[in-house]
Design a protein around this motif. Structure first.
Motif, PDB file in Angstrom:
ATOM      1  N   THR A 289      -4.995  13.443  -1.246  1.00 57.38           N
ATOM      2  CA  THR A 289      -3.746  12.165  -1.383  1.00 57.38           C
ATOM      3  C   THR A 289      -2.650  12.353   0.314  1.00 57.38           C
ATOM      4  O   THR A 289      -2.428  13.078   0.126  1.00 57.38           O
TER       5      THR A 289
ATOM      6  N   ARG B 143       0.575  -1.575  -0.371  1.00 52.33           N
ATOM      7  CA  ARG B 143       0.169  -0.552   0.110  1.00 52.33           C
ATOM      8  C   ARG B 143       1.224   0.783  -0.084  1.00 52.33           C
ATOM      9  O   ARG B 143       1.604   1.194   0.709  1.00 52.33           O
TER      10      ARG B 143
ATOM     11  N   THR C 190      -3.700   6.970  -0.128  1.00 48.03           N
ATOM     12  CA  THR C 190      -4.529   6.696  -0.204  1.00 48.03           C
ATOM     13  C   THR C 190      -4.780   8.143  -0.850  1.00 48.03           C
ATOM     14  O   THR C 190      -4.505   9.181  -0.266  1.00 48.03           O
TER      15      THR C 190
ATOM     16  N   ASP D 157      -0.485   9.969   3.671  1.00 45.52           N
ATOM     17  CA  ASP D 157       0.042   8.957   4.067  1.00 45.52           C
ATOM     18  C   ASP D 157      -0.983   8.808   4.244  1.00 45.52           C
ATOM     19  O   ASP D 157      -1.857   8.420   6.042  1.00 45.52           O
ATOM     20  N   PRO D 158      -1.097   6.746   4.671  1.00 41.30           N
ATOM     21  CA  PRO D 158      -2.178   5.946   4.945  1.00 41.30           C
ATOM     22  C   PRO D 158      -2.519   5.679   6.852  1.00 41.30           C
ATOM     23  O   PRO D 158      -2.988   5.386   6.994  1.00 41.30           O
TER      24      PRO D 158
ATOM     25  N   ALA E 147     -12.308   6.585  -0.452  1.00 40.75           N
ATOM     26  CA  ALA E 147     -11.544   6.185  -0.880  1.00 40.75           C
ATOM     27  C   ALA E 147     -10.998   5.374  -1.390  1.00 40.75           C
ATOM     28  O   ALA E 147     -11.314   4.422  -1.462  1.00 40.75           O
ATOM     29  N   ARG E 148      -9.814   5.180  -1.840  1.00 46.22           N
ATOM     30  CA  ARG E 148      -9.507   4.035  -2.591  1.00 46.22           C
ATOM     31  C   ARG E 148      -7.809   4.257  -2.834  1.00 46.22           C
ATOM     32  O   ARG E 148      -6.977   5.102  -2.426  1.00 46.22           O
ATOM     33  N   GLU E 149      -7.125   3.043  -2.625  1.00 44.46           N
ATOM     34  CA  GLU E 149      -5.592   3.184  -2.352  1.00 44.46           C
ATOM     35  C   GLU E 149      -5.049   2.738  -2.794  1.00 44.46           C
ATOM     36  O   GLU E 149      -5.717   2.329  -4.178  1.00 44.46           O
ATOM     37  N   HIS E 150      -3.677   3.281  -3.489  1.00 42.83           N
ATOM     38  CA  HIS E 150      -3.102   3.609  -4.456  1.00 42.83           C
ATOM     39  C   HIS E 150      -1.788   2.123  -4.255  1.00 42.83           C
ATOM     40  O   HIS E 150      -1.045   2.072  -2.806  1.00 42.83           O
ATOM     41  N   TRP E 151      -1.876   0.781  -4.629  1.00 41.85           N
ATOM     42  CA  TRP E 151      -0.885  -0.262  -4.451  1.00 41.85           C
ATOM     43  C   TRP E 151       0.219  -0.946  -4.768  1.00 41.85           C
ATOM     44  O   TRP E 151      -0.218  -0.179  -6.563  1.00 41.85           O
TER      45      TRP E 151
ATOM     46  N   LEU F 142      -6.198   1.452  -7.554  1.00 43.60           N
ATOM     47  CA  LEU F 142      -6.491   2.328  -7.173  1.00 43.60           C
ATOM     48  C   LEU F 142      -7.443   1.332  -6.189  1.00 43.60           C
ATOM     49  O   LEU F 142      -8.169   0.053  -7.013  1.00 43.60           O
TER      50      LEU F 142
END
Length: 364
Positions: free
Chosen positions: A302, A192, A195, A304-305, A227-231, A216
Motif C-alpha cells: 500500500t 482517493r 493505492t 501514497d498515490p 493496482a486498486r485505489e482506496h476511495w 477499491l
C-alpha cells in the motif's frame, strides 16, 4: 497490512489474535507428518511464487534452500524451527510481516512457552471525552460485522462533534471494514486515499486478498502488479465534514492502522500525533505449511498515490511528534482543554497494551 471480509490480516508483526493460528498439532505428530525440511521447502516455494517483489521472493527461497542443503533445519522442531527459518529470511531482506508460525505448544523441551497476550478488545472507550470532543480507541480492525456496526454507530452518535480523536496507538492492523464506515463521514467529495498493488500472478490466480472490496477501484499499475485505489465516498450527512480529526500513533500502530494513518495524512484530513508507526506495510494472506505450521505471505503493498512511497521499515511519520504516552494530552490542550484536565483525561484513557514497536525496526 490490510484485510476485508476475505483478507487475512497482516498482523504478524504484532502477534495478531485476529489471524487465528491453525489447529495446534503436537510437535511429535507434526514431525511425523511433515519433516522440518519439507516445511521449509513449502515456505520457500510460496515465497518464490507469491511474494510481492518477485526477485526478493527468489532470494528468500534460495536462502531457505541453502539452509535445507546445509542441514540447519533437520534437527529442529517447534518454535526453534520457525525462528531458524525466519533468521535466514530476514538476513536477505527484513519484512515487517514475514513470520513462520509454529504450532501452539510447540516450544522445545525445557524452553519456556512464549508469553501470549490476551486477545485484543477491538474497541475501547467510545465516548465524549470532553464537551464536543469524541474519542475512540481501535486496538484492531477485525473481520467482524459487530465491530463494524459499532464503529458506524459511534460515528452516528457523535456526528455533532467538533473534533474526533482516533486512538490507534495499540492497533496491530486488520482490514478495511471499519474504515469504510468511518471515512464517508469525513469527506465532502469522493477522495482517493491510498493505492494498493497486488502481484499480478497472485491476482490472476484468484488469490488477491483485496479483490472485490467495494471501496477499491481498479486502475493501471506498474508492470507485474494489479493496482486498486482506496476511495472514500461521502454519505448524505454533512455534520462531520468540518470536524477536526486527530489520529494518535506509536510504534505499536501497525499494518492496517498505518493504512488509516496514511489515508488521513495523504489527504490532509487528519493530524497524526505521536511517534512514527511500526513500518509494517505489505498486505497478504495466510498459508498452511503442514504439520501445524503456517506463514503469512505478503503479496502486495500500500502506498501514497502521489509519491508512490510506502511505509515499509520507516513507518508513517506523525505531523506532531511527541512521546505516544503524551499524545492525547497534546491533542486535548490544542483543542482548548486545560492542561491539568487534559492530563487527567489522558491518564484515564491510557492504553493498557504496549505502545512500542515489537522487535527491531526492519531495515529498508
Amino acid at each position: 497490512m490490510i484485510r476485508s471480509a476475505r483478507l487475512l490480516p497482516a498482523l504478524l508483526i504484532a502477534a495478531s489474535v485476529v489471524a487465528l493460528p491453525l489447529v495446534a498439532t503436537p510437535p511429535a505428530l507434526a514431525a511425523d507428518e511433515e519433516s522440518a525440511d519439507q516445511i521449509a521447502e513449502k515456505y520457500a516455494a510460496l515465497l518464490e511464487r507469491d511474494y510481492v517483489y518477485p526477485e526478493t521472493g527468489k532470494r528468500y527461497a534460495a536462502a531457505i534452500r541453502a539452509g535445507i542443503a546445509a542441514g540447519r533445519y533437520t534437527p529442529l522442531t517447534g518454535e526453534a524451527l520457525g525462528e531458524a527459518i525466519d533468521r535466514d529470511v530476514n538476513a536477505v531482506a527484513p519484512d515487517g510481516h514475514l513470520r513462520l508460525r509454529a504450532p501452539e505448544g510447540a516450544a522445545a523441551p525445557g524452553t519456556p512457552a512464549p508469553v501470549r497476550r490476551p486477545p485484543r478488545v477491538p474497541i475501547e472507550q467510545p465516548e465524549w471525552i470532553a464537551p464536543g470532543i469524541a474519542f475512540i480507541r481501535f486496538n484492531v480492525f477485525p473481520d467482524d460485522p459487530a465491530v463494524t456496526a459499532a464503529a458506524a454507530k459511534f460515528m452516528a452518535d457523535h456526528a455533532d462533534a467538533k473534533a474526533i480523536i482516533f486512538d490507534l496507538r495499540t492497533n496491530g492492523g486488520g482490514g478495511l471494514d471499519q474504515m469504510d464506515v468511518i471515512f464517508p463521514w469525513l469527506f465532502a467529495e469522493p477522495t482517493r486515499l491510498v493505492t494498493m498493488a497486488t502481484r499480478a500472478s497472485v491476482d490472476a490466480g484468484g488469490g488477491s486478498p483485496i479483490d472485490g472490496i467495494a471501496s477499491l477501484r481498479l486502475v493501471k499499475g506498474d508492470v507485474g502488479m494489479v493496482a486498486r485505489e482506496h476511495w472514500a465516498t461521502p454519505n448524505a450527512d454533512a455534520r462531520l465534514r468540518d470536524a477536526k480529526i486527530y489520529v494518535l500513533t506509536s510504534g505499536g500502530t501497525a499494518s492496517a492502522a498505518e493504512h488509516f494513518s496514511l489515508a488521513m495524512k495523504h489527504t490532509r484530513r487528519g493530524t497524526l500525533v505521536g511517534a512514527p508507526t511500526a513500518g509494517a506495510n505489505h498486505f497478504g494472506r495466510g498459508d498452511d505449511l503442514g504439520g501445524g505450521y503456517s506463514a503469512f505471505i505478503p503479496v502486495g503493498r500500500t502506498y501514497d498515490p502521489t509519491t508512490g512511497k510506502d511505509w515499509e521499515g520507516d513507518g508513517v511519520q506523525p505531523d506532531i511528534a511527541v512521546p505516544p504516552a503524551e499524545a492525547l494530552v497534546r491533542v486535548l490542550t490544542d483543542l482548548g482543554v486545560a492542561a491539568d484536565e487534559a492530563k487527567r483525561l489522558s491518564d484515564a484513557h491510557m492504553p493498557s497494551r504496549p505502545m512500542e514497536r515489537r522487535g527491531p525496526a526492519p531495515a529498508r
